[in-house]
Design an enzyme around this catalytic site. Sequence first.
Site, PDB file in Angstrom:
ATOM      1  N   GLU A   1       2.535 -15.543   4.156  1.00 34.93           N
ATOM      2  CA  GLU A   1       3.728 -15.051   4.521  1.00 34.93           C
ATOM      3  C   GLU A   1       5.200 -15.959   5.011  1.00 34.93           C
ATOM      4  O   GLU A   1       6.135 -15.864   4.654  1.00 34.93           O
ATOM      5  CB  GLU A   1       3.538 -13.810   5.511  1.00 34.93           C
ATOM      6  CG  GLU A   1       2.768 -13.074   4.974  1.00 34.93           C
ATOM      7  CD  GLU A   1       3.226 -12.063   3.912  1.00 34.93           C
ATOM      8  OE1 GLU A   1       4.509 -12.153   3.561  1.00 34.93           O
ATOM      9  OE2 GLU A   1       2.482 -11.270   3.344  1.00 34.93           O
TER      10      GLU A   1
ATOM     11  N   ARG B   1       8.177 -16.355   2.747  1.00 35.30           N
ATOM     12  CA  ARG B   1       9.381 -15.866   3.439  1.00 35.30           C
ATOM     13  C   ARG B   1      10.361 -16.807   4.071  1.00 35.30           C
ATOM     14  O   ARG B   1      11.572 -17.010   3.986  1.00 35.30           O
ATOM     15  CB  ARG B   1       9.077 -14.625   4.434  1.00 35.30           C
ATOM     16  CG  ARG B   1       8.263 -13.528   3.592  1.00 35.30           C
ATOM     17  CD  ARG B   1       8.090 -12.055   4.739  1.00 35.30           C
ATOM     18  NE  ARG B   1       7.011 -11.390   4.043  1.00 35.30           N
ATOM     19  CZ  ARG B   1       6.846 -10.089   4.290  1.00 35.30           C
ATOM     20  NH1 ARG B   1       8.122  -9.518   5.023  1.00 35.30           N
ATOM     21  NH2 ARG B   1       5.983  -9.510   3.819  1.00 35.30           N
TER      22      ARG B   1
ATOM     23  N   ASP C   1      -2.204 -10.708  -7.347  1.00 37.78           N
ATOM     24  CA  ASP C   1      -0.728 -10.686  -7.988  1.00 37.78           C
ATOM     25  C   ASP C   1      -0.297 -11.960  -8.307  1.00 37.78           C
ATOM     26  O   ASP C   1      -0.037 -12.313  -9.405  1.00 37.78           O
ATOM     27  CB  ASP C   1       0.210  -9.667  -7.417  1.00 37.78           C
ATOM     28  CG  ASP C   1       0.163  -9.695  -5.945  1.00 37.78           C
ATOM     29  OD1 ASP C   1      -0.220 -10.689  -5.276  1.00 37.78           O
ATOM     30  OD2 ASP C   1       1.169  -9.258  -5.273  1.00 37.78           O
TER      31      ASP C   1
ATOM     32  N   GLU D   1       8.951  -5.022  -6.656  1.00 40.04           N
ATOM     33  CA  GLU D   1       8.782  -5.586  -8.005  1.00 40.04           C
ATOM     34  C   GLU D   1       9.324  -4.782  -9.240  1.00 40.04           C
ATOM     35  O   GLU D   1       9.418  -5.597 -10.449  1.00 40.04           O
ATOM     36  CB  GLU D   1       7.278  -5.390  -7.790  1.00 40.04           C
ATOM     37  CG  GLU D   1       6.325  -6.162  -6.887  1.00 40.04           C
ATOM     38  CD  GLU D   1       6.372  -5.708  -5.624  1.00 40.04           C
ATOM     39  OE1 GLU D   1       6.032  -6.519  -4.785  1.00 40.04           O
ATOM     40  OE2 GLU D   1       6.843  -4.600  -5.264  1.00 40.04           O
TER      41      GLU D   1
ATOM     42  N   THR E   1       8.081 -15.818  -5.074  1.00 35.91           N
ATOM     43  CA  THR E   1       7.481 -14.508  -4.853  1.00 35.91           C
ATOM     44  C   THR E   1       8.239 -13.515  -3.928  1.00 35.91           C
ATOM     45  O   THR E   1       8.076 -12.441  -3.712  1.00 35.91           O
ATOM     46  CB  THR E   1       6.001 -14.386  -4.654  1.00 35.91           C
ATOM     47  OG1 THR E   1       5.687 -13.353  -5.020  1.00 35.91           O
ATOM     48  CG2 THR E   1       5.720 -14.840  -3.357  1.00 35.91           C
TER      49      THR E   1
END
Length: 666
Positions: free
Chosen positions: A199, A203, A333, A544, A650
Amino acid sequence: MSSYLPVLDVRTRRGRDDPSAPSPYDAAADADFLNRKGRPDRSHVVSISWAGGDTDADAERMKYNKASRGTPFKRIWVYLLALALATFSIWRFGVAPWRRGKLLMHLHDPTDVTSDKMAESVVAAFRHAWKGYEEHAWGFDELKPVSKDHSTWMNVGMTIIDALDTALVMGQTDIFDKALTWVTEELKFDYDTDSNVFELTIRVLGGLLSAHQMTDQKHPAVLARARELADILLVAFDTPSGLPLESVNFATRKPRAANHGAGPGSTAEITTLALEFKYLAHLTGDKKYWDAVQKVDEVIRKLKKTDGLVPVYMNTEKGDWQGIEIRLGSRGDSYYEYLGKQYLLTDEQKYLEDYRTAITGIRKRLLGLSTPNQFFFIGELQAGAHENAPVSTKMDHLVCFLPGTLALVATRGKMTATMEDRLQMTGIDLLDLELAEELAHSCWEMYAQTAAGLSPEIAFWKTATESEEENTIARAELERHKTGDVTRRTKVSRYYNGTLSKDIPLSKLRVHEATIRPYISGTGPVESDFDIHAMDGHNLLRPETIESFFVLWRVTGNPVWRERGRKMFEAFEKWCKVESGGYTSLSDVRVVPPDNRDKMETFFLGETLKYFYLLFAVRPTGESPSEDDVDGITTQDRRLINLEKFVLNTEAHAFPIFKPPSAFKQ
């Protein structure tokens, strides 16, 4: 055209009551369409012509009837009308209609718009979300908009950093300036808790690097903070296998495995660090960042896979898979996403090869068809990929990243606005683009078939039993995709085109007819094709689906993606907007009004609203579209995220495509 290739002109899955269909509705055209001869089991499907002739066995097996070709008298009128249109086109445009493909592409280029009220509405939503965060959670990770409070996760002001480049994309310089001051003067990496490496990478590191490049590298302090964070995160890679542990404590600088040290690690988290660390290596020239993620790649590529598919857990100490469960939702994913995106970012062909293998496995083992309306879906192998392993129909909203990735890799970010463009694609790229469109339709249904008009976190698709299965176009298409055979004679021409001109932009074709099966319209938004379990009905403001709509709009120009995006945005505004500022996630989209969960995820500003804006974006005002910036990248390229020049990580943070030095790859 091969004599073995059928050309099928097909009717939409949606009926005239479709709320997502662009208006105005052409009732006369629909009446004429339905009055023509069509399939006996689906009156919407008409104008079917097979290269194999009237007695084609496949046509009989599929229960198709050929459409009436009309009388000779009618055909004379058609010829006269065509001649008149050609004469008018040459007089009006100075070019014959069969030479107007490039002209029409230009007129309908999605970056060539002068105004769009929807983009302004998205900017207003971003400012409203920022207002709530600024007033009630400034400096903390997340906003609790209903209670006007904050929550702390890793204590790095994550909302601020996730929103940095969104503010730049939207031209909100006041927000960016305040956020930049906080990052350079107040951001600290010293919180005494285990902080998630994945994360933090996607991010925070991703957000800092994207903001650095979007400002033309004018703020070196931003890159310095990014490098400071990356140096801390590198300690997680210090394992016997080279696979990173789940978290790092900022205060002690010690890493820790998942589940309080017991493991196992998440495959997606372990393998979704490469874009960020490779781009940092490119910016700094420091090979240590490249080497860290390259070691992960070397371990992963040596492990056994099943048609490119991998389990969702890993033993980070031994450097091997742990467990057998395979899925493209949580913990799986972005492994697949980053195979494609690593190829796009650095043009390393090995990642394209691995990506192709994985997509083949997804088609072969995970692709399913819903009932009654026959939408494609991606299932799960919860018992592993052994022979005859059952496929669960469970599909996370997270899986809706896949249409965007498929379309992006298939087109390399280039516009494919005409049938001519598609015919120039390789067979596998075209197949991937068509699968992207089909899966994106299914993701849309996860919104359209709920009471709130917003997707649940998880859906369980309904399927027919073997005895209930029909030989339909959709099922034939499913089998074509499962085999990956680009030469099969059941391949369809997905767009109705009365002129048969391959130069007409797809954006000019009626959206009603851009599909492979009809939609049986119900009386309201119900779960006709899937079930939502009691614990799965929540909506977390996820990005998404809108991400995939944005990519498909950019590479096809098909207005259906904008129209559906508009419906989604209106649903977020209706149910998630908190009057005092911010947006809240929801507890259950099956009921209205849905209860709130009093949390605004940072990715709502970093991803969801960014993708909404880019879907509707206008050219930045006061800036020349040809104004060069750095390395041939213009200001407009940066502001609108030119998909031929940038790759989005992502978390929707943009990195410019680059060629790594040979020393990095040794």
